[in-house]
Design a protein around this motif. Sequence first.
Motif, PDB file in Angstrom:
ATOM      1  N   ALA A 175     -43.087 -13.729  11.431  1.00 30.52           N
ATOM      2  CA  ALA A 175     -43.923 -13.505  12.391  1.00 30.52           C
ATOM      3  C   ALA A 175     -45.083 -12.772  11.807  1.00 30.52           C
ATOM      4  N   LYS A 176     -44.820 -12.013  10.859  1.00 27.13           N
ATOM      5  CA  LYS A 176     -45.887 -11.071  10.181  1.00 27.13           C
ATOM      6  C   LYS A 176     -46.900 -11.940   9.600  1.00 27.13           C
ATOM      7  N   VAL A 177     -46.462 -12.992   8.742  1.00 26.20           N
ATOM      8  CA  VAL A 177     -47.450 -13.835   7.855  1.00 26.20           C
ATOM      9  C   VAL A 177     -47.913 -14.829   8.818  1.00 26.20           C
ATOM     10  N   LEU A 178     -47.246 -15.361   9.790  1.00 27.88           N
ATOM     11  CA  LEU A 178     -47.853 -16.366  10.692  1.00 27.88           C
ATOM     12  C   LEU A 178     -48.978 -15.833  11.494  1.00 27.88           C
ATOM     13  N   GLU A 179     -48.996 -14.442  11.915  1.00 27.81           N
ATOM     14  CA  GLU A 179     -49.893 -13.967  12.692  1.00 27.81           C
ATOM     15  C   GLU A 179     -50.999 -12.978  11.788  1.00 27.81           C
ATOM     16  N   LYS A 188     -53.300 -19.791  12.616  1.00 27.97           N
ATOM     17  CA  LYS A 188     -52.556 -18.496  12.630  1.00 27.97           C
ATOM     18  C   LYS A 188     -51.823 -18.720  14.336  1.00 27.97           C
ATOM     19  N   TYR A 189     -50.682 -17.992  14.269  1.00 25.77           N
ATOM     20  CA  TYR A 189     -49.798 -17.912  15.558  1.00 25.77           C
ATOM     21  C   TYR A 189     -49.680 -16.821  15.991  1.00 25.77           C
ATOM     22  N   LYS A 190     -49.151 -16.737  17.361  1.00 25.55           N
ATOM     23  CA  LYS A 190     -48.617 -15.874  18.271  1.00 25.55           C
ATOM     24  C   LYS A 190     -47.287 -15.966  18.087  1.00 25.55           C
ATOM     25  N   VAL A 191     -46.460 -14.704  17.867  1.00 24.82           N
ATOM     26  CA  VAL A 191     -45.091 -14.862  17.505  1.00 24.82           C
ATOM     27  C   VAL A 191     -44.196 -13.959  18.198  1.00 24.82           C
ATOM     28  N   VAL A 192     -43.085 -14.231  18.879  1.00 28.69           N
ATOM     29  CA  VAL A 192     -42.339 -13.170  19.336  1.00 28.69           C
ATOM     30  C   VAL A 192     -40.661 -13.572  18.487  1.00 28.69           C
ATOM     31  N   VAL A 193     -39.705 -12.440  18.322  1.00 29.19           N
ATOM     32  CA  VAL A 193     -38.917 -12.542  17.555  1.00 29.19           C
ATOM     33  C   VAL A 193     -37.851 -11.442  18.231  1.00 29.19           C
ATOM     34  N   ASP A 194     -36.408 -11.808  18.511  1.00 30.32           N
ATOM     35  CA  ASP A 194     -35.471 -11.079  18.947  1.00 30.32           C
ATOM     36  C   ASP A 194     -34.034 -11.498  18.933  1.00 30.32           C
ATOM     37  N   VAL A 195     -33.116 -11.021  19.093  1.00 27.69           N
ATOM     38  CA  VAL A 195     -31.688 -11.343  18.838  1.00 27.69           C
ATOM     39  C   VAL A 195     -31.437 -11.428  20.186  1.00 27.69           C
ATOM     40  N   LEU A 196     -30.898 -12.849  20.599  1.00 25.37           N
ATOM     41  CA  LEU A 196     -30.425 -12.865  22.166  1.00 25.37           C
ATOM     42  C   LEU A 196     -28.948 -13.273  22.240  1.00 25.37           C
ATOM     43  N   ASP A 197     -28.185 -12.719  23.112  1.00 31.22           N
ATOM     44  CA  ASP A 197     -26.875 -13.156  23.550  1.00 31.22           C
ATOM     45  C   ASP A 197     -26.797 -14.230  24.244  1.00 31.22           C
ATOM     46  N   THR A 198     -26.123 -15.274  23.928  1.00 32.50           N
ATOM     47  CA  THR A 198     -26.037 -16.572  24.565  1.00 32.50           C
ATOM     48  C   THR A 198     -25.431 -16.583  25.974  1.00 32.50           C
ATOM     49  N   GLU A 199     -24.514 -15.448  26.134  1.00 30.28           N
ATOM     50  CA  GLU A 199     -23.754 -15.398  27.408  1.00 30.28           C
ATOM     51  C   GLU A 199     -24.790 -15.041  28.501  1.00 30.28           C
ATOM     52  N   GLN A 205     -19.684 -18.092  26.163  1.00 29.56           N
ATOM     53  CA  GLN A 205     -19.242 -17.384  24.725  1.00 29.56           C
ATOM     54  C   GLN A 205     -20.053 -16.463  24.501  1.00 29.56           C
ATOM     55  N   THR A 206     -19.733 -15.448  23.718  1.00 24.83           N
ATOM     56  CA  THR A 206     -20.471 -14.530  23.088  1.00 24.83           C
ATOM     57  C   THR A 206     -20.774 -14.903  21.691  1.00 24.83           C
ATOM     58  N   ARG A 207     -22.326 -14.946  21.602  1.00 29.02           N
ATOM     59  CA  ARG A 207     -22.671 -15.325  20.427  1.00 29.02           C
ATOM     60  C   ARG A 207     -24.152 -15.215  20.267  1.00 29.02           C
ATOM     61  N   SER A 208     -24.567 -14.179  19.301  1.00 26.29           N
ATOM     62  CA  SER A 208     -25.964 -13.658  19.043  1.00 26.29           C
ATOM     63  C   SER A 208     -26.602 -14.325  18.200  1.00 26.29           C
ATOM     64  N   ARG A 209     -27.706 -14.567  18.528  1.00 28.60           N
ATOM     65  CA  ARG A 209     -28.609 -15.455  17.527  1.00 28.60           C
ATOM     66  C   ARG A 209     -30.072 -15.004  17.491  1.00 28.60           C
ATOM     67  N   ALA A 210     -30.440 -14.839  16.324  1.00 28.48           N
ATOM     68  CA  ALA A 210     -31.817 -14.265  15.977  1.00 28.48           C
ATOM     69  C   ALA A 210     -32.815 -15.412  16.268  1.00 28.48           C
ATOM     70  N   VAL A 211     -33.907 -15.228  17.135  1.00 29.68           N
ATOM     71  CA  VAL A 211     -34.741 -16.364  17.470  1.00 29.68           C
ATOM     72  C   VAL A 211     -36.052 -16.007  17.171  1.00 29.68           C
ATOM     73  N   LEU A 212     -37.017 -17.175  17.074  1.00 30.03           N
ATOM     74  CA  LEU A 212     -38.464 -17.057  16.763  1.00 30.03           C
ATOM     75  C   LEU A 212     -39.097 -18.149  17.683  1.00 30.03           C
ATOM     76  N   ILE A 213     -39.998 -17.608  18.551  1.00 33.83           N
ATOM     77  CA  ILE A 213     -41.003 -18.640  19.110  1.00 33.83           C
ATOM     78  C   ILE A 213     -42.300 -18.346  18.765  1.00 33.83           C
ATOM     79  N   ALA A 214     -43.100 -19.326  18.288  1.00 35.41           N
ATOM     80  CA  ALA A 214     -44.364 -18.996  17.942  1.00 35.41           C
ATOM     81  C   ALA A 214     -45.201 -20.180  18.570  1.00 35.41           C
ATOM     82  N   ARG A 215     -46.525 -19.679  19.081  1.00 33.92           N
ATOM     83  CA  ARG A 215     -47.355 -20.803  19.643  1.00 33.92           C
ATOM     84  C   ARG A 215     -48.837 -20.589  18.735  1.00 33.92           C
TER      85      ARG A 215
END
Length: 454
Positions: A175-179, A188-199, A205-215
């Motif tokens: 995210a840092k380098v893309l922005e 360049k991109y605008k980016v959000v990052v977080d850890v989301l819980d799939t449930e 199921q309980t499953r935590s995933r680090a996600v990145l979405i960039a536009r």
Amino acid sequence: MTSSAHHQPILDKPFVLDLFAGPGGLDVAGQALDLPSLGIEWDRSACLTRYAAGLDTLHADVSAVRRDSFESLPPEINVLAGGPPCQTYSVAGHGAGRQALDRVKEYIERLMAGEPDEKIDEDLKTLPDPRTALVLEPLRYAIQATRSPNREHRPYDVIVLEQVREVEALWWHYAKVLEETGLPDGTKYKVVVDVLDTETYGVPQTRSRAVLIARREGLGAPSLPSPTHSSYDAKEWNRRNGNNEHDQTAGQVHQVPLYEDTKPKTDAHQATSTQVRQHWRSMGDALANQGRPTPFLVRSNYGSSSHPGRRGVRSDQQPAFTVTGKISRFVVFQHLNESIVHEGARFSMNEAGLLQTFPPDYPWSGTAQAQQVGNAVPPLFGAHLLSAALGLPQPDPEALQRPWQPATEDQRAKLRSNGCGAADACTDRCPRPKDQVPPPSSVRPRKSRKASAK
């Protein structure tokens, strides 16, 4: 930041390139959203599943496609997505990726500075486990898109990535380098990052995933998908039920009170700006139409709460533990009465797929099917990610619960001709079988509890 704005599609014709596509988690999500996609997958059995499911596929090494045949990819692809292999970053692995985080960040900086691929490839060979470098491939694809004459040097408009939570630090560096720095051509991109819980998105199921979405800049700031379901709180469940779901005694199962009114009350913090969150989904709910007797208990073979050696027990009224490639080893106990349990049938691949939110009767094919299921992105979770990234309405879970229409023999043969080079076989352009065995890691494996006790 989660999405609360009016949904407004940001692309007229989204077309997804799914790197490390596995058996089709993101592609199934794309079909539910009416999005065309092309997946790149190197595992032969996962490709057989994809062909049987009717998914466009290249049976190939992601890195080799980037190096040798990027110009053959459809130029209209404008969404880059994928979940790089997690083995070297996951707490269940040897930890080579986690130990190399700072080095991987340096490679990110070098890529963004436009350093030649050949020099970076040579240096990457010094990593203890070569799979660690695969987390760089999405960035390398994004850069390659801007160098492609076939694409008229157009960058991807949207990037969607997911990985185990231990990769969050790398996504933040992405995210840092893309922005701030931008791709070597200046994009360049605008980016959000977080850890989301799939449930919290309806996955049972309980499953935590680090996600990145960039536009890409000019397409608006991205948002994370708004949760639709409440979080599962193991401590709260245990407090209400007197259950210890972290029993580490291999042969012991603590029975839990079943079929009580244990659903937590909805309160203000569980509400989004547009809706009240639903209660998280349980295994029993997800498998209700599969003929499995209830009540039942499940003992995980994997572990929980980031402790690989911790064996947990949950009931059918709870979400599953993280579905992994060892899902077929999860032991299922059926209740005979209030005090007696016996070991029942283990989860079928269809049941395991449903716990991942794959449609019923998804055509799992080839070998190592449990590994395919466990490695996949849960399609419902993927649909939420793609919807948020593209400004689409929240996905309809019912669209993923309808029976899947498999490919006909003619369709399957055509897909395999395109993906492998022959209608009924792999060819020289496919990855060799010996290449599909995980390479040895120079990181010393963890000692087992038995070995350490000696």
